[in-house]
Motif scaffolding. Structure first.
Motif, PDB file in Angstrom:
ATOM      1  N   MET A 544       0.832  -1.197   0.000  1.00 29.68           N
ATOM      2  CA  MET A 544       0.000   0.000   0.000  1.00 29.68           C
ATOM      3  C   MET A 544       0.872   1.255   0.000  1.00 29.68           C
ATOM      4  SD  MET A 544      -3.220   0.938   0.065  1.00 29.68           S
ATOM      5  CE  MET A 544      -3.969  -0.607   0.581  1.00 29.68           C
ATOM      6  N   GLN A 545       0.462   2.278  -0.764  1.00 31.42           N
ATOM      7  CA  GLN A 545       1.160   3.557  -0.723  1.00 31.42           C
ATOM      8  C   GLN A 545       0.821   4.275   0.581  1.00 31.42           C
ATOM      9  OE1 GLN A 545       0.199   5.841  -4.206  1.00 31.42           O
ATOM     10  NE2 GLN A 545       1.531   4.639  -5.540  1.00 31.42           N
ATOM     11  N   ASN A 546       1.818   4.934   1.141  1.00 32.92           N
ATOM     12  CA  ASN A 546       1.676   5.642   2.423  1.00 32.92           C
ATOM     13  C   ASN A 546       1.082   4.725   3.497  1.00 32.92           C
ATOM     14  OD1 ASN A 546       2.589   8.103   1.237  1.00 32.92           O
ATOM     15  ND2 ASN A 546       0.509   8.425   0.424  1.00 32.92           N
ATOM     16  N   PRO A 547       1.704   3.576   3.739  1.00 32.81           N
ATOM     17  CA  PRO A 547       1.181   2.672   4.760  1.00 32.81           C
ATOM     18  C   PRO A 547       1.188   3.340   6.128  1.00 32.81           C
ATOM     19  CG  PRO A 547       3.397   2.015   4.122  1.00 32.81           C
ATOM     20  CD  PRO A 547       2.985   3.081   3.156  1.00 32.81           C
ATOM     21  N   THR A 548       0.053   3.230   6.823  1.00 34.42           N
ATOM     22  CA  THR A 548      -0.098   3.957   8.089  1.00 34.42           C
ATOM     23  C   THR A 548      -0.819   3.077   9.119  1.00 34.42           C
ATOM     24  OG1 THR A 548      -0.269   6.044   6.888  1.00 34.42           O
ATOM     25  CG2 THR A 548      -1.022   6.032   9.183  1.00 34.42           C
ATOM     26  N   ILE A 549      -0.340   3.171  10.351  1.00 31.86           N
ATOM     27  CA  ILE A 549      -1.016   2.551  11.496  1.00 31.86           C
ATOM     28  C   ILE A 549      -1.397   3.680  12.450  1.00 31.86           C
ATOM     29  CG2 ILE A 549      -0.814   1.003  13.468  1.00 31.86           C
ATOM     30  CD1 ILE A 549       1.237  -0.606  11.879  1.00 31.86           C
ATOM     31  N   SER A 550      -2.684   3.706  12.823  1.00 30.81           N
ATOM     32  CA  SER A 550      -3.172   4.761  13.714  1.00 30.81           C
ATOM     33  C   SER A 550      -3.599   4.137  15.040  1.00 30.81           C
ATOM     34  CB  SER A 550      -4.364   5.503  13.084  1.00 30.81           C
ATOM     35  OG  SER A 550      -3.977   6.113  11.859  1.00 30.81           O
ATOM     36  N   ILE A 551      -3.166   4.776  16.139  1.00 30.76           N
ATOM     37  CA  ILE A 551      -3.497   4.292  17.482  1.00 30.76           C
ATOM     38  C   ILE A 551      -4.165   5.434  18.233  1.00 30.76           C
ATOM     39  CG2 ILE A 551      -2.611   3.319  19.626  1.00 30.76           C
ATOM     40  CD1 ILE A 551      -0.174   2.351  18.045  1.00 30.76           C
ATOM     41  N   LEU A 552      -5.347   5.154  18.801  1.00 30.29           N
ATOM     42  CA  LEU A 552      -6.096   6.171  19.528  1.00 30.29           C
ATOM     43  C   LEU A 552      -6.526   5.605  20.883  1.00 30.29           C
ATOM     44  CD1 LEU A 552      -7.544   8.899  19.730  1.00 30.29           C
ATOM     45  CD2 LEU A 552      -9.511   7.841  18.567  1.00 30.29           C
ATOM     46  N   LEU A 553      -6.100   6.283  21.945  1.00 28.19           N
ATOM     47  CA  LEU A 553      -6.475   5.921  23.307  1.00 28.19           C
ATOM     48  C   LEU A 553      -7.408   7.006  23.831  1.00 28.19           C
ATOM     49  CD1 LEU A 553      -6.015   3.994  25.740  1.00 28.19           C
ATOM     50  CD2 LEU A 553      -4.104   5.475  26.406  1.00 28.19           C
ATOM     51  N   ILE A 564      -6.842   0.495  17.216  1.00 29.36           N
ATOM     52  CA  ILE A 564      -5.663   0.334  16.362  1.00 29.36           C
ATOM     53  C   ILE A 564      -6.167   0.024  14.965  1.00 29.36           C
ATOM     54  CG2 ILE A 564      -3.542  -0.964  15.964  1.00 29.36           C
ATOM     55  CD1 ILE A 564      -3.563  -1.664  18.953  1.00 29.36           C
ATOM     56  N   SER A 565      -5.864   0.913  14.006  1.00 27.54           N
ATOM     57  CA  SER A 565      -6.356   0.744  12.638  1.00 27.54           C
ATOM     58  C   SER A 565      -5.212   0.859  11.649  1.00 27.54           C
ATOM     59  CB  SER A 565      -7.445   1.775  12.325  1.00 27.54           C
ATOM     60  OG  SER A 565      -6.924   3.096  12.453  1.00 27.54           O
ATOM     61  N   ASP A 566      -5.472   0.374  10.440  1.00 32.22           N
ATOM     62  CA  ASP A 566      -4.469   0.473   9.374  1.00 32.22           C
ATOM     63  C   ASP A 566      -5.181   0.736   8.052  1.00 32.22           C
ATOM     64  OD1 ASP A 566      -5.021  -2.100   7.875  1.00 32.22           O
ATOM     65  OD2 ASP A 566      -4.568  -2.936   9.852  1.00 32.22           O
ATOM     66  N   ASN A 567      -4.432   0.967   7.018  1.00 33.12           N
ATOM     67  CA  ASN A 567      -5.006   1.168   5.684  1.00 33.12           C
ATOM     68  C   ASN A 567      -4.527   0.069   4.734  1.00 33.12           C
ATOM     69  OD1 ASN A 567      -2.356   1.982   5.545  1.00 33.12           O
ATOM     70  ND2 ASN A 567      -2.737   3.802   4.278  1.00 33.12           N
ATOM     71  N   GLY A 568      -4.510  -1.178   5.249  1.00 30.22           N
ATOM     72  CA  GLY A 568      -3.984  -2.299   4.480  1.00 30.22           C
ATOM     73  C   GLY A 568      -5.007  -3.086   3.701  1.00 30.22           C
ATOM     74  N   GLY A 569      -6.232  -2.561   3.541  1.00 29.59           N
ATOM     75  CA  GLY A 569      -7.212  -3.245   2.698  1.00 29.59           C
ATOM     76  C   GLY A 569      -8.289  -3.988   3.453  1.00 29.59           C
ATOM     77  N   GLY A 570      -8.126  -4.192   4.750  1.00 29.16           N
ATOM     78  CA  GLY A 570      -9.180  -4.832   5.542  1.00 29.16           C
ATOM     79  C   GLY A 570      -9.013  -6.331   5.706  1.00 29.16           C
ATOM     80  N   ILE A 571      -9.930  -6.921   6.480  1.00 30.37           N
ATOM     81  CA  ILE A 571      -9.899  -8.356   6.803  1.00 30.37           C
ATOM     82  C   ILE A 571     -10.754  -9.103   5.789  1.00 30.37           C
ATOM     83  CG2 ILE A 571     -10.426 -10.084   8.566  1.00 30.37           C
ATOM     84  CD1 ILE A 571     -10.182  -7.783  10.637  1.00 30.37           C
ATOM     85  N   GLY A 618      -9.108  -0.101   5.573  1.00 33.51           N
ATOM     86  CA  GLY A 618      -8.365  -1.111   6.311  1.00 33.51           C
ATOM     87  C   GLY A 618      -9.167  -1.715   7.441  1.00 33.51           C
ATOM     88  N   ALA A 619      -8.451  -2.297   8.409  1.00 37.40           N
ATOM     89  CA  ALA A 619      -9.069  -2.978   9.548  1.00 37.40           C
ATOM     90  C   ALA A 619      -8.963  -2.111  10.789  1.00 37.40           C
ATOM     91  CB  ALA A 619      -8.385  -4.316   9.783  1.00 37.40           C
ATOM     92  N   LEU A 620      -9.945  -2.289  11.687  1.00 42.43           N
ATOM     93  CA  LEU A 620      -9.952  -1.575  12.955  1.00 42.43           C
ATOM     94  C   LEU A 620     -10.121  -2.588  14.078  1.00 42.43           C
ATOM     95  CD1 LEU A 620     -10.156   0.918  14.833  1.00 42.43           C
ATOM     96  CD2 LEU A 620     -12.622   0.944  14.326  1.00 42.43           C
ATOM     97  N   PHE A 621      -9.170  -2.577  15.021  1.00 44.02           N
ATOM     98  CA  PHE A 621      -9.250  -3.414  16.211  1.00 44.02           C
ATOM     99  C   PHE A 621      -9.527  -2.500  17.402  1.00 44.02           C
ATOM    100  CE2 PHE A 621      -6.875  -5.968  13.266  1.00 44.02           C
ATOM    101  CZ  PHE A 621      -7.273  -7.269  13.526  1.00 44.02           C
ATOM    102  N   SER A 622     -10.632  -2.792  18.101  1.00 47.71           N
ATOM    103  CA  SER A 622     -11.019  -1.979  19.259  1.00 47.71           C
ATOM    104  C   SER A 622     -10.937  -2.833  20.521  1.00 47.71           C
ATOM    105  CB  SER A 622     -12.436  -1.434  19.093  1.00 47.71           C
ATOM    106  OG  SER A 622     -12.512  -0.558  17.990  1.00 47.71           O
ATOM    107  N   VAL A 623     -10.139  -2.346  21.482  1.00 47.46           N
ATOM    108  CA  VAL A 623     -10.027  -3.012  22.780  1.00 47.46           C
ATOM    109  C   VAL A 623     -10.775  -2.148  23.786  1.00 47.46           C
ATOM    110  CG1 VAL A 623      -8.492  -3.991  24.517  1.00 47.46           C
ATOM    111  CG2 VAL A 623      -7.766  -3.884  22.114  1.00 47.46           C
ATOM    112  N   ILE A 624     -11.796  -2.731  24.425  1.00 47.03           N
ATOM    113  CA  ILE A 624     -12.686  -1.978  25.315  1.00 47.03           C
ATOM    114  C   ILE A 624     -12.454  -2.411  26.749  1.00 47.03           C
ATOM    115  CG2 ILE A 624     -15.091  -1.404  25.811  1.00 47.03           C
ATOM    116  CD1 ILE A 624     -15.679  -2.297  22.872  1.00 47.03           C
TER     117      ILE A 624
END
Length: 632
Positions: A544-553, A564-571, A618-624
């Protein structure tokens, strides 16, 4: 006297126990004709059998003109046949003011008629039998009961019995009060057994719903068949013959099929024969098919004795299989042998009565109740032990999976150490080369040597600190503490920094607040690291161009979330939640344990919930984390 004649030596085995039980039960045998009140005098008690459909008058004439067979002293089985049994009693009652009755002690006589003759005339006909609901009987009672004629003369009674089951000569004469004692004992024990059955069935049904282990399901099927076979055999199902089949023979066969089917498949799952002994598993299934065929022949009246013998073979075969499993090292098989073996001893002794080996008796009629109680309690303990072993196995598997997950992280560890060491090693090499050149080609001051050595020591210390830092992240410690979620995430970012830069992956981290958790910080580190490493692998594979991982607390009303999300195309897996299953992966070279370990750690150690979904590109993983499950 029997007990005194048997020496309890080391050679005392199970055969002697069964022999003792046999003689003990035989000592409690019913008399064929039992008179419970002194006002009743039985002058004759005879019987005959016939294949013909005789009328009451024809049977009466036959009993007067032909020589009949006296009833045996004890209530022994007459065996299996479809003949009609006629019993003739001549009775005188000296106190006709009181009501007296005749009870059939055998509890599976389907149809019975009592014809009362006085002065060679038929004065009364009564109908009863366990195939009839009590309200349709001449005397409305659960036991098959007939009223005796209340006159002070000798009366001839002809009792006609038709049944597809084993025939016994077991009759009681007396008042309703004197007759009640026998039935109260039998029914009380049966109802207590039914209460135990309901309690343990509900418990095992709950376990099946939670664990989804078919062992518990077939445990219920087995005890259900055995319990309702007993209820049918004691006549307690008769009041419900409006709702179920009233053919007792069909009911007994039906519940016996359920019982042995449940026991057979319970044995397969409890002993894990499919995995531990596949050939024995296949033979057992073949045997089950043959058993069903024999029961069909039984229902078609082709062979009954063979069906009873086959029941014996089935029970002993399962005990042998239990011994084979135990001999091969499967420890729960010992509990299976104790539980099933004890119950089957009771059942097998019970079946000595219809075979005519042992007379009918009150304790014998309760043997099925004893078998059920023994089986249900002992098998419940066996299942509890099996749960304990499975828990230990699961813990061992979890430790192995956790170790594999950490080993997979060691590759990341070595790569990061290499990145962290590359610049310090180059600087150290430069210091040493410069020092060597000065020593060879020019004069060098003492202060320069000390300075070079000091700088070298500083660089070496930095290298050592780097190793210790990474080593601490993977040390296996069980210490629980209050730690900062923000600090742990920053450690993860520092740990993966060089690797992310090497693969041109950008990590964006934002936190609206700092949160504290109570637990093992190393386990939290491992769980979140697995998510980030999984995202990194996806981004590398996707190109992926401009591969990015985003983390938000961030905080929410009931706690806080870590996204925790990314722009890698999803699951791509369906359903998405299967990505958390062990050995399930969408990556070409993955083994599918990282996210499984993450879910296990977060749910078991931190009472957190992790969810996955596709979002944007991409995919989003949410830890609650819920407020009650952590500390600020």
């Amino acid at each position: 006297m029997i007990l005194k004649n048997i020496e309890f030596t080391e050679e005392f085995d199970i055969s002697k126990i069964i022999l003792l039980l046999f003689f003990w039960l035989s000592s409690y045998a019913f008399e064929a004709v039992e008179v419970l009140n002194p006002d009743i005098h039985i002058e004759k008690s005879l019987y005959f059998t016939t294949d013909k459909n005789l009328s009451a008058y024809e049977a009466y004439e036959f009993s007067k003109n032909e020589k009949l067979t006296p009833l045996p002293k004890e209530a022994l089985s007459f065996g299996f046949d479809n003949k009609t049994y006629w019993y003739m009693f001549e009775i005188t009652i000296t106190n006709p003011k009181k009501d007296y009755f005749l009870d059939l002690k055998h509890t599976v006589d389907e149809f019975a008629w009592l014809y009362t003759f006085e002065d060679e005339k038929l004065i009364r006909t009564q109908e009863s039998g366990y195939a009839l609901a009590p309200k349709h009987r001449s005397v409305n009672s659960i036991p098959v009961r007939f009223e005796l004629h209340d006159i002070n003369t000798t009366v001839c009674y002809l009792l006609k019995v038709q049944s597809n089951n084993t025939q016994y000569a077991a009759f009681s004469f007396g008042s309703s009060d004197s007759l009640a004692y026998h039935w109260h004992i039998l029914y009380s024990i049966t109802l207590i057994t039914f209460g135990v059955f309901l309690a343990l069935s509900l418990y095992n049904a709950f376990l099946y719903i939670v664990i989804r282990d078919k062992t518990y399901l077939f445990y219920i099927v087995y005890t259900f068949g055995l319990m309702f076979y007993t209820l049918t055999d004691t006549g307690l199902l008769a009041p419900f013959y409006f709702f179920i089949q009233s053919d007792i023979n069909t009911n007994l066969v039906f519940f016996k099929v359920i019982e042995l089917t449940g026991l057979l498949f319970f044995s397969i799952y409890f002993l894990d024969l499919r995995n531990k002994n596949p050939s024995l598993y296949r033979y057992l299934l073949l045997f089950f098919i043959i058993f069903i065929a024999v029961l069909v022949l039984y229902m078609l009246d082709i062979t009954k004795f063979l069906a009873v013998v086959f029941i014996y073979i089935t029970t002993y075969l399962l005990i042998i299989i239990g011994f084979v499993s135990y001999y091969k090292g499967y420890k729960p098989a010992l509990f299976y042998i104790i539980a099933t073996g004890g119950g089957l001893i009771f059942i097998n002794i019970f079946f000595l009565m219809p075979l005519g080996v042992m007379p009918l008796n009150l304790i014998g009629l309760n043997l099925l109740n004893f078998a059920i109680i023994w089986d249900m309690i002992a098998l419940s303990l066996a299942l509890a032990y099996r749960i304990k072993l499975l828990q230990k196995e699961n813990q061992d598997k979890e430790r192995i999976l956790l170790l594999q997950s950490r080993q997979n992280s060691f590759g990341e560890l070595s790569g990061n150490i290499a990145h962290q060491w590359r610049t310090p090693l180059a600087a150290l090499a430069s210091v040493l080369v410069n020092l060597e050149a000065k020593l060879k080609y020019s004069q060098i001051q003492k202060e320069d040597i000390i300075s070079s050595l000091q700088r070298s020591l500083n660089l070496l210390k930095h290298l050592s600190d780097t190793v210790e830092t990474f080593q601490a992240l993977f040390q296996n410690t069980h210490t629980k503490e209050i730690f900062s979620v923000d600090d742990e995430i920053k450690k993860i970012l520092a740990f993966t920094k060089e690797s992310m830069q090497h693969n041109n992956i950008t990590i964006n981290y934002n936190s609206t607040d700092d949160f504290k958790l109570h637990g093992n910080s190393k386990e939290f580190f491992q769980a979140i690291l697995n998510i980030i490493l999984n995202a990194k692998d996806v981004l590398i594979d996707s190109s992926m161009q401009n591969p990015t991982i985003s983390i938000l607390l961030q905080r929410f009303q009931d706690g806080f979330t870590l996204d925790i999300s990314d722009n890698g195309g999803g699951i791509t897996l369906k359903p998405i939640d299967s990505i958390f299953d062990s050995y399930v992966t969408s990556k070409d070279h993955g083994i599918g344990i990282g996210l499984f370990i993450t879910k296990m750690i977060l749910e078991k150690k931190f009472n957190a919930t992790i969810k996955a979904k596709n979002k944007d590109k991409g995919a989003l993983f949410s830890v609650i984390f819920i407020k009650n499950d952590f500390r600020f």
